[in-house]
Design a protein around this motif. Sequence first.
Motif, short mmCIF file in Angstrom:
data_model
loop_
_atom_site.label_atom_id
_atom_site.label_comp_id
_atom_site.label_asym_id
_atom_site.label_seq_id
_atom_site.Cartn_x
_atom_site.Cartn_y
_atom_site.Cartn_z
N GLU A 90 -15.93 -0.46 -10.14
CA GLU A 90 -15.69 -0.66 -8.51
C GLU A 90 -14.19 -0.50 -8.31
N PHE A 91 -14.07 0.35 -7.20
CA PHE A 91 -12.75 0.71 -6.75
C PHE A 91 -12.18 -0.64 -6.25
N VAL A 92 -10.82 -0.78 -6.56
CA VAL A 92 -10.00 -1.83 -6.16
C VAL A 92 -8.90 -1.61 -5.09
N ALA A 93 -8.01 -0.46 -5.53
CA ALA A 93 -7.19 0.04 -4.45
C ALA A 93 -6.45 1.53 -4.81
N ARG A 94 -5.83 2.08 -3.94
CA ARG A 94 -5.50 3.42 -3.98
C ARG A 94 -4.11 3.55 -3.15
N ILE A 95 -3.38 4.34 -3.57
CA ILE A 95 -2.21 4.68 -3.05
C ILE A 95 -1.81 6.41 -3.16
N ARG A 96 -1.80 7.00 -2.13
CA ARG A 96 -1.86 8.35 -2.02
C ARG A 96 -0.62 9.09 -2.37
N TRP A 97 -0.61 10.34 -2.88
CA TRP A 97 0.68 10.99 -3.48
C TRP A 97 1.67 11.16 -2.43
N ASN A 98 0.83 11.77 -1.31
CA ASN A 98 1.58 12.04 0.07
C ASN A 98 1.70 11.05 1.37
N GLY A 99 2.74 10.41 1.31
CA GLY A 99 3.04 9.54 2.30
C GLY A 99 2.79 8.01 1.97
N GLY A 100 2.25 7.71 0.77
CA GLY A 100 1.95 6.55 0.11
C GLY A 100 1.16 5.62 0.91
N SER A 101 0.02 6.27 1.70
CA SER A 101 -0.72 5.34 2.45
C SER A 101 -1.77 4.46 1.45
N THR A 102 -2.02 3.28 1.51
CA THR A 102 -2.88 2.49 0.73
C THR A 102 -4.30 2.14 1.33
N THR A 103 -5.10 1.99 0.28
CA THR A 103 -6.63 1.67 0.77
C THR A 103 -6.93 0.39 -0.20
N TYR A 104 -7.88 -0.57 0.35
CA TYR A 104 -8.25 -1.68 -0.58
C TYR A 104 -9.68 -1.85 -0.16
N ALA A 105 -10.28 -2.32 -1.52
CA ALA A 105 -11.51 -2.94 -1.43
C ALA A 105 -11.61 -4.02 -0.44
N ASP A 106 -12.66 -4.31 0.27
CA ASP A 106 -12.75 -5.59 1.06
C ASP A 106 -12.59 -6.83 0.14
N SER A 107 -12.97 -6.77 -1.08
CA SER A 107 -12.96 -7.84 -2.00
C SER A 107 -11.46 -8.44 -2.24
N VAL A 108 -10.61 -7.34 -2.11
CA VAL A 108 -9.13 -7.69 -2.65
C VAL A 108 -8.18 -7.90 -1.37
N LYS A 109 -8.75 -7.26 -0.31
CA LYS A 109 -7.75 -7.10 0.88
C LYS A 109 -7.20 -8.39 1.29
N GLY A 110 -5.84 -8.54 1.41
CA GLY A 110 -5.02 -9.58 1.93
C GLY A 110 -4.51 -10.37 0.53
N ARG A 111 -5.01 -9.88 -0.60
CA ARG A 111 -4.52 -10.73 -1.81
C ARG A 111 -3.92 -9.78 -2.90
N PHE A 112 -4.36 -8.54 -3.03
CA PHE A 112 -3.82 -7.53 -3.97
C PHE A 112 -2.89 -6.58 -3.13
N THR A 113 -1.68 -5.89 -3.81
CA THR A 113 -1.02 -5.23 -3.23
C THR A 113 -0.72 -4.03 -4.27
N ILE A 114 -0.95 -2.69 -4.12
CA ILE A 114 -0.80 -1.83 -4.87
C ILE A 114 0.70 -0.95 -4.37
N SER A 115 1.48 -0.68 -5.45
CA SER A 115 2.66 -0.07 -4.85
C SER A 115 2.88 1.02 -5.93
N ARG A 116 4.00 1.82 -5.90
CA ARG A 116 4.27 2.92 -6.86
C ARG A 116 5.86 3.16 -6.81
N ASP A 117 6.38 3.41 -8.11
CA ASP A 117 7.79 3.67 -8.23
C ASP A 117 7.87 5.09 -8.97
#
Length: 118
Positions: free
Chosen positions: A46-73
Amino acid sequence: QVQLAESGGGLVQAGGSLRLSCAASGRTFSQYTMGWFRHAPGKEREFVARIRWNGGSTTYADSVKGRFTISRDNAKKTVYLQMNSLKPEDTAVYYCAASFLGGPDMYWGQGTQVTVSS
């Protein structure tokens, strides 16, 4: 092409936290949309989270929203998944994935085990 290596998994009690890391090879990391997926025994991946290459917008599965955070360096060619308030149902092998310019072809890491005890 990109190669991915996850780390940071382990055993944690319910309510605890873990931070997963995914280190990427290659020179164009900034042009990859990065994601985290998980696969628990007896369940489909199952999908958990995504961070886009352009702009860095993020998307989360409902099951983890508010608990998990995706980020990139991009300078470190690394994507992270900060997981807080972990629950036993978060137990799974967590995989990092990359898609160039957010396209359909995906590259996968080997996975890292996360086990949450109750």
